[in-house]
Motif scaffolding. Structure first.
Motif, PDB file in Angstrom:
ATOM      1  N   ALA A 181       0.835  -1.208   0.000  1.00 53.61           N
ATOM      2  CA  ALA A 181       0.000   0.000   0.000  1.00 53.61           C
ATOM      3  C   ALA A 181       0.867   1.254   0.000  1.00 53.61           C
ATOM      4  N   ILE A 182       2.014   1.194   0.676  1.00 57.37           N
ATOM      5  CA  ILE A 182       2.909   2.354   0.750  1.00 57.37           C
ATOM      6  C   ILE A 182       3.450   2.706  -0.631  1.00 57.37           C
ATOM      7  N   ILE A 183       3.977   1.716  -1.345  1.00 59.75           N
ATOM      8  CA  ILE A 183       4.556   2.034  -2.651  1.00 59.75           C
ATOM      9  C   ILE A 183       3.477   2.344  -3.673  1.00 59.75           C
ATOM     10  N   ASN A 184       2.322   1.696  -3.576  1.00 63.96           N
ATOM     11  CA  ASN A 184       1.234   2.004  -4.513  1.00 63.96           C
ATOM     12  C   ASN A 184       0.765   3.445  -4.360  1.00 63.96           C
ATOM     13  N   GLN A 185       0.672   3.904  -3.116  1.00 67.66           N
ATOM     14  CA  GLN A 185       0.268   5.289  -2.892  1.00 67.66           C
ATOM     15  C   GLN A 185       1.323   6.246  -3.431  1.00 67.66           C
ATOM     16  N   ALA A 186       2.606   5.932  -3.208  1.00 67.40           N
ATOM     17  CA  ALA A 186       3.674   6.806  -3.688  1.00 67.40           C
ATOM     18  C   ALA A 186       3.668   6.906  -5.212  1.00 67.40           C
ATOM     19  N   LEU A 187       3.447   5.787  -5.877  1.00 68.94           N
ATOM     20  CA  LEU A 187       3.437   5.800  -7.339  1.00 68.94           C
ATOM     21  C   LEU A 187       2.219   6.545  -7.885  1.00 68.94           C
ATOM     22  N   GLN A 188       1.132   6.546  -7.145  1.00 72.57           N
ATOM     23  CA  GLN A 188      -0.065   7.277  -7.577  1.00 72.57           C
ATOM     24  C   GLN A 188       0.076   8.775  -7.375  1.00 72.57           C
ATOM     25  N   THR A 189       0.691   9.170  -6.267  1.00 76.52           N
ATOM     26  CA  THR A 189       0.803  10.601  -5.950  1.00 76.52           C
ATOM     27  C   THR A 189       2.056  11.228  -6.527  1.00 76.52           C
ATOM     28  N   GLY A 190       3.057  10.394  -6.892  1.00 76.03           N
ATOM     29  CA  GLY A 190       4.310  10.919  -7.420  1.00 76.03           C
ATOM     30  C   GLY A 190       5.294  11.337  -6.364  1.00 76.03           C
ATOM     31  N   GLY A 191       4.937  11.182  -5.095  1.00 74.94           N
ATOM     32  CA  GLY A 191       5.837  11.589  -4.021  1.00 74.94           C
ATOM     33  C   GLY A 191       6.685  10.443  -3.506  1.00 74.94           C
ATOM     34  N   GLY A 192       7.435  10.730  -2.448  1.00 75.85           N
ATOM     35  CA  GLY A 192       8.259   9.700  -1.832  1.00 75.85           C
ATOM     36  C   GLY A 192       7.434   8.826  -0.910  1.00 75.85           C
ATOM     37  N   CYS A 385       3.212  15.063 -14.246  1.00 77.19           N
ATOM     38  CA  CYS A 385       2.052  14.598 -13.488  1.00 77.19           C
ATOM     39  C   CYS A 385       0.932  14.223 -14.459  1.00 77.19           C
ATOM     40  N   GLN A 386       0.259  13.146 -14.168  1.00 76.09           N
ATOM     41  CA  GLN A 386      -0.773  12.647 -15.072  1.00 76.09           C
ATOM     42  C   GLN A 386      -2.139  13.288 -14.789  1.00 76.09           C
ATOM     43  N   HIS A 387      -2.985  13.308 -15.815  1.00 72.18           N
ATOM     44  CA  HIS A 387      -4.403  13.684 -15.696  1.00 72.18           C
ATOM     45  C   HIS A 387      -4.607  15.095 -15.156  1.00 72.18           C
ATOM     46  N   ASN A 388      -3.701  16.006 -15.506  1.00 72.57           N
ATOM     47  CA  ASN A 388      -3.848  17.410 -15.119  1.00 72.57           C
ATOM     48  C   ASN A 388      -4.016  17.606 -13.613  1.00 72.57           C
ATOM     49  N   GLN A 389      -3.369  16.727 -12.833  1.00 75.97           N
ATOM     50  CA  GLN A 389      -3.424  16.847 -11.384  1.00 75.97           C
ATOM     51  C   GLN A 389      -2.070  17.305 -10.864  1.00 75.97           C
ATOM     52  N   THR A 390      -2.069  17.841  -9.661  1.00 82.12           N
ATOM     53  CA  THR A 390      -0.820  18.238  -9.022  1.00 82.12           C
ATOM     54  C   THR A 390      -0.266  17.059  -8.244  1.00 82.12           C
ATOM     55  N   CYS A 391       0.969  16.701  -8.521  1.00 79.73           N
ATOM     56  CA  CYS A 391       1.600  15.567  -7.847  1.00 79.73           C
ATOM     57  C   CYS A 391       2.511  16.060  -6.727  1.00 79.73           C
ATOM     58  N   GLN A 392       2.988  15.124  -5.932  1.00 83.84           N
ATOM     59  CA  GLN A 392       3.755  15.459  -4.730  1.00 83.84           C
ATOM     60  C   GLN A 392       5.256  15.422  -4.942  1.00 83.84           C
ATOM     61  N   GLY A 393       5.699  15.261  -6.195  1.00 78.18           N
ATOM     62  CA  GLY A 393       7.121  15.320  -6.484  1.00 78.18           C
ATOM     63  C   GLY A 393       7.594  16.753  -6.618  1.00 78.18           C
ATOM     64  N   PRO A 394       8.850  16.976  -6.995  1.00 77.11           N
ATOM     65  CA  PRO A 394       9.388  18.336  -7.119  1.00 77.11           C
ATOM     66  C   PRO A 394       8.575  19.194  -8.086  1.00 77.11           C
ATOM     67  N   GLU A 548      14.777  -0.197  -3.069  1.00 76.39           N
ATOM     68  CA  GLU A 548      13.551  -0.617  -3.737  1.00 76.39           C
ATOM     69  C   GLU A 548      12.744   0.553  -4.285  1.00 76.39           C
ATOM     70  N   VAL A 549      12.805   1.692  -3.593  1.00 76.54           N
ATOM     71  CA  VAL A 549      12.054   2.853  -4.081  1.00 76.54           C
ATOM     72  C   VAL A 549      12.607   3.319  -5.425  1.00 76.54           C
ATOM     73  N   HIS A 550      13.908   3.263  -5.614  1.00 78.81           N
ATOM     74  CA  HIS A 550      14.504   3.696  -6.881  1.00 78.81           C
ATOM     75  C   HIS A 550      14.168   2.716  -8.004  1.00 78.81           C
ATOM     76  N   THR A 551      14.137   1.411  -7.678  1.00 74.04           N
ATOM     77  CA  THR A 551      13.706   0.439  -8.683  1.00 74.04           C
ATOM     78  C   THR A 551      12.258   0.703  -9.094  1.00 74.04           C
ATOM     79  N   SER A 552      11.405   0.995  -8.115  1.00 71.35           N
ATOM     80  CA  SER A 552      10.001   1.292  -8.420  1.00 71.35           C
ATOM     81  C   SER A 552       9.872   2.511  -9.315  1.00 71.35           C
ATOM     82  N   TRP A 553      10.785   3.451  -9.164  1.00 72.46           N
ATOM     83  CA  TRP A 553      10.752   4.673  -9.975  1.00 72.46           C
ATOM     84  C   TRP A 553      11.407   4.499 -11.335  1.00 72.46           C
ATOM     85  N   GLY A 554      12.041   3.343 -11.602  1.00 81.26           N
ATOM     86  CA  GLY A 554      12.570   3.086 -12.938  1.00 81.26           C
ATOM     87  C   GLY A 554      14.072   3.005 -13.073  1.00 81.26           C
ATOM     88  N   LEU A 555      14.816   2.942 -11.930  1.00 79.33           N
ATOM     89  CA  LEU A 555      16.277   2.880 -12.022  1.00 79.33           C
ATOM     90  C   LEU A 555      16.683   1.422 -12.256  1.00 79.33           C
TER      91      LEU A 555
END
Length: 581
Positions: A181-192, A385-394, A548-555
């Motif tokens: 649930a933690i990583i799924n939420q992060a990938l949806q919001t774009g944050g850490g 950010c997808q779908h014209n939403q504001t994400c939690q990344g930089p 693992e977080v970096h792998t999830s982000w595509g590294l």
């Protein structure tokens, strides 16, 4: 007249094909066949006074220990009883021509679906030492992991004095909530993602955490004995310092490869790495107990679990001695002194001490010539950010990570399967850049454009290609250490340094005599590392950051090593029970 049976041509062909596959599969030359069964099931576990249902192997956390000898064949049946898809990676096993057993989901296999099973079949060849196994899909390895111990052949001694006892010490991270649930939420919001609530030693957080005094790993030792500690970092996202108060450790192995022994008060171990150390206990009863502690080495700017896990080293009381009347609780407890959280100087010095034995018995077969050179930039970036939403990344974007600015998009078909059957169209392309497409000052002022590209791009290598790979950290979103793990191969760490790699000056200082041989190496924060390996194992091989977080982000990325010309240089066919997507 009795009825006669004549097999059809198709049936006969299928039989012959199956027989040939059976004959082709690797069989132990020196060892025996060992059978294990992994039942993937949910299990209630309580840590930090918090009970939750976790994905486990055989109901255990950490999972069971696998023990084999060099030359043994392992048949490990994995049965999935949970709603999650599962796959298991045998971290550090070279999987010579048996890439179907390597385990990363959608790379060498489709994951094992609910109610299905798969038998991992591989033979251990030319390896001995400490490795480990773990889930290799999403963040399931938070709870699905365990030691993998390879003993030398019978009668073959260690290159050091035989220890009195061997003990596995495996680090992990505990999350009070579901890591999926933690990583799924992060990938949806774009944050850490949220950080862990505790570190663990053999699944136990220890007395420095609330409500955890009873959940403490205790190592009971005898006077004047030598113990071999098989130290494994199975944590999701943190490199760790480890020390035992008032004791010196002797490093003798890293990533299942013997090293020139050296003494140290503290070791540094990245996720995916293993380190064997000798612990010599005191000759006289110390009338004290000692903390064994681990805490993170931090280089990035993201939040992290700033806590310390502790176990306790206890000496057995001498029989009929004066001290026998003194209870354990009355003995003083000595604390270990660990380096500062950001002590890059210690990290650099520790790495420089790791050298291969390079002996006649254990040679360091470093490729002296290079057929192919690659330069990979490693680091973080952003995606829109997808779908014209504001994400939690930089700046309202989504966090991403990349190699040579390519953030790896996981396919929905296993890459090895697509490669073997010549069905790459629509699954992957073979145009992964061998150098950064847009060079810049990698460790200087970051560029204004932090966006990464996306794609499933691979590198193709002819069989027996000798490869030199420079991995360069970048400061785009802050410099950071990245432990990179290469599947299917060991490699030699021939050089490392800080700042930007200089192709004219730095290769002159490469160590081509006794460099450390590993399967996971930390790219220094704000620096670079150079590795060499021989692509002598046909298949598709994953390479990724073991944070693992970096792998999830595509590294991550993958290499295709083509078949050689000889029969024993070709990838074997897939087993009949290979999972389907």
């Amino acid at each position: 007249m009795g009825a006669s049976f004549r097999p059809s041509t198709a049936l006969l062909g299928a039989f012959l094909s199956s027989f040939m596959i059976f004959c082709l599969y690797p069989k132990p030359v020196l060892g025996i066949t060992r059978h294990y069964k992994f039942d993937i099931k949910l299990q209630n576990v309580t840590r930090l006074c918090h009970t939750k249902s976790i994905v486990s192997v055989n109901g255990r956390f950490p999972g069971p220990r696998i023990v084999a000898r060099e030359g043994d064949q392992l048949l490990i049946k994995v049965v999935n009883h949970v709603p999650n898809n599962i796959s298991i990676h045998w971290h550090g096993i070279r999987q010579l021509r048996s890439g179907w057993a390597d385990g990363p989901a959608y790379v060498t296999q489709c994951p094992i679906q609910t109610g299905q099973s798969y038998v991992y079949n591989y033979t251990i060849s030319g390896q001995r030492g400490t490795l480990f196994w773990h889930a290799h899909v999403s963040w399931l390895r938070a709870t699905v992991y365990g030691p993998l111990i390879i003993l030398p052949n019978h009668g073959v001694p260690y290159p050091f004095a035989k220890p009195y006892k061997e003990v596995s010490v495996i680090f992990g991270e505990w999350f009070n909530t579901d890591p999926e649930a933690i990583i799924n939420q992060a990938l949806q919001t774009g944050g850490g993602p949220n950080v862990s609530d505790a570190y663990t030693i053999n699944g136990l957080p220890g007395p420095l955490y609330n409500c955890s005094a009873k959940d403490t790993f205790k190592l009971k030792v005898k006077l004047g004995k030598t113990y071999l500690l098989r130290v494994i970092n199975a944590a999701l996202n943190d490199e760790l310092f480890f020390s035992i108060a008032n004791h010196t450790l002797t490093v003798v192995e890293a990533d299942a490869v013997y090293v020139k022994p050296f003494n140290t008060e503290t070791i540094l171990i990245a996720p995916g790495q293993t380190t064997n150390v000798l612990l010599k206990t005191k000759p006289r009863y110390p009338n004290a107990t000692f903390f064994m502690t681990a805490r993170p080495y931090v280089t990035g700017q993201a939040t992290f679990d700033n806590s310390t896990v502790a176990g306790i080293l206890e000496y057995e009381l001498p029989p009929n001695g004066f001290h026998s009347r003194i209870s354990i609780k009355e003995r003083p407890l000595f604390n270990s002194i660990l380096p500062a959280l950001n002590d890059t100087s210690f990290a650099t010095n520790f790495a420089s001490k790791l050298r291969s034995l390079a002996s006649a018995r254990f040679p360091a077969n470093v490729p002296q010539k290079v057929d192919k050179q690659f330069f990979f930039t490693i680091g973080l970036g952003t995606s829109p950010c997808q779908h014209n939403q504001t994400c939690q990344g930089p700046n309202g974007t989504m966090f991403a990570a990349s190699v040579n600015n390519v953030s790896f998009a996981m396919p929905t078909t296993a890459l090895l399967q697509a490669h073997f059957f010549g069905q790459s169209n629509g699954v992957y392309t073979t145009d992964f850049p061998s150098d950064p497409t847009i060079p810049f000052n990698y460790t200087g002022t970051p560029p204004n454009n932090t966006m990464v590209s996306n794609g499933t791009k691979l590198v193709v290598l002819p069989f027996n290609t000798s490869v030199e790979l420079i991995m360069q950290d970048t400061s785009i979103l802050g410099a950071e250490s990245h432990p990179l793990h290469l599947h299917g191969f060991n490699f030699f760490v021939v050089g490392q340094g800080f700042g930007n790699f200089d192709p004219n000056k730095d290769p002159k200082n490469f160590n081509l005599v006794d460099p450390i041989e590993r399967n996971t190496v930390a790219v220094p924060s704000g620096g670079w590392v150079a590795i060499r390996f021989l692509a002598d194992n046909p298949g598709v091989w994953f390479m990724h950051c073991h944070l693992e977080v970096h792998t999830s982000w595509g590294l991550k990325m993958a290499w295709i090593v083509l078949d050689g010309k000889l029969p024993n240089q070709k990838l074997l066919p897939p087993p009949a029970d290979l999972p389907k997507c």
